[in-house]
Design an enzyme around this catalytic site. Structure first.
Site: not given
Length: 274
Positions: A68, A88, A90-91, A93, A217
């Site tokens: 990302e 990713d 931190i999906d 955030t 994602d």
């Protein structure tokens, strides 16, 4: 399981668990906004991605990466037949920043353009979802399945409502919700694509949709859904739907097509009178 894929999986799982521990100790971080006001990033997003990519590159220097934070700078590369890690850090955030316990580290591996393994770890709830293509989906080592729901009127639907702030999606969401809210049992908005999809995989939700997604994602969670018996769509397509069954996915698409046609017709009529 193929020996090489098992090696990839075991090593990546270890790294994801380590990254989760970093999130549990996070504090005193600055928050930045990306191109959209609701799209936020912290130093931990960048730190975790850098660590994951570095360690995977050190282990397999010929592998490719889609991440990302890196893609914000250089753009999203096309998939090739080479092993490609999609990350990713931190999906969710915005949830992480507000100490809502709904954020996860997500790592997927694509080989020959096929999703091969996926790992999603929410350290705050100690939920680790995993899948290897052809070998099922698991939550903390226990096999999971979708609930197999086929009736849209009995379904709980998760939709990323915060994206409606973007003028590009506002009308799209409003027209679809107008149609869907008349027939579904309920709607949820969790603020994290990977956890929403994983909750479809283990039967807590029946369907999840988000428009404008990126490969990171859903690279891991999409495989987890399919290995749990659900239906998901093209990894590289930003408009994404996962569902407990193909029949349920088809039902959602029928109603959404009607909503989209109504929206387009309304726009055309407005243009005539403007």
């Amino acid at each position: 399981m193929d020996h090489q894929v098992k090696e990839y999986f075991d090593y990546a799982l270890q790294l994801v668990k380590e990254a989760g521990k970093v999130l549990l100790t996070a504090k005193d971080y600055e928050v930045e906004s990306k191109s959209d006001v609701y799209d936020l990033v912290t130093v931990y997003d960048r730190k975790i991605e850098e660590v994951l990519v570095k360690k995977l590159k050190d282990k397999w220097p010929d592998h490719r990466f889609i991440g990302e934070e890196e893609s914000e700078v250089s753009g999203i590369p096309d998939l090739t037949d080479e092993p490609t890690w999609i990350i990713d850090p931190i999906d969710g955030t915005a949830n992480f920043i507000r100490q809502l316990r709904m954020s996860a580290v997500s790592v997927g591996l694509v080989i020959r353009k096929q999703q091969t393994l996926g790992i999603v770890f929410n350290p705050f709830t100690d939920e680790c979802y995993t899948a290897v293509k052809g070998h099922g989906a698991f939550l903390n080592g226990e096999r999971i399945y979708t609930n197999g729901e086929t009736d849209i009127t009995k379904s709980i639907f998760a939709y990323e409502l915060s994206l409606a702030r973007n003028p590009k999606y506002l009308d799209l969401y409003m027209y679809r919700l107008k149609h869907l809210m008349k027939i579904i049992t309920g709607i949820r908005s969790l603020g994290t694509a990977v956890m929403s999809a994983c909750y479809v995989a283990d039967g807590r939700l029946d369907a999840y949709q988000c428009d404008g997604l990126y490969p990171w994602d859903i690279a891991a969670a999409g495989l987890i859904v399919t290995e749990a018996g659900g239906k998901e769509f093209d990894l590289m397509d930003p408009n994404f739907l996962v569902a407990a069954s193909k029949a349920l996915a088809d039902e959602y698409l029928i109603h959404e097509k009607k909503a989209d046609e109504e929206r387009i017709n309304a726009k055309n009529i407005k243009a005539i009178f403007d």
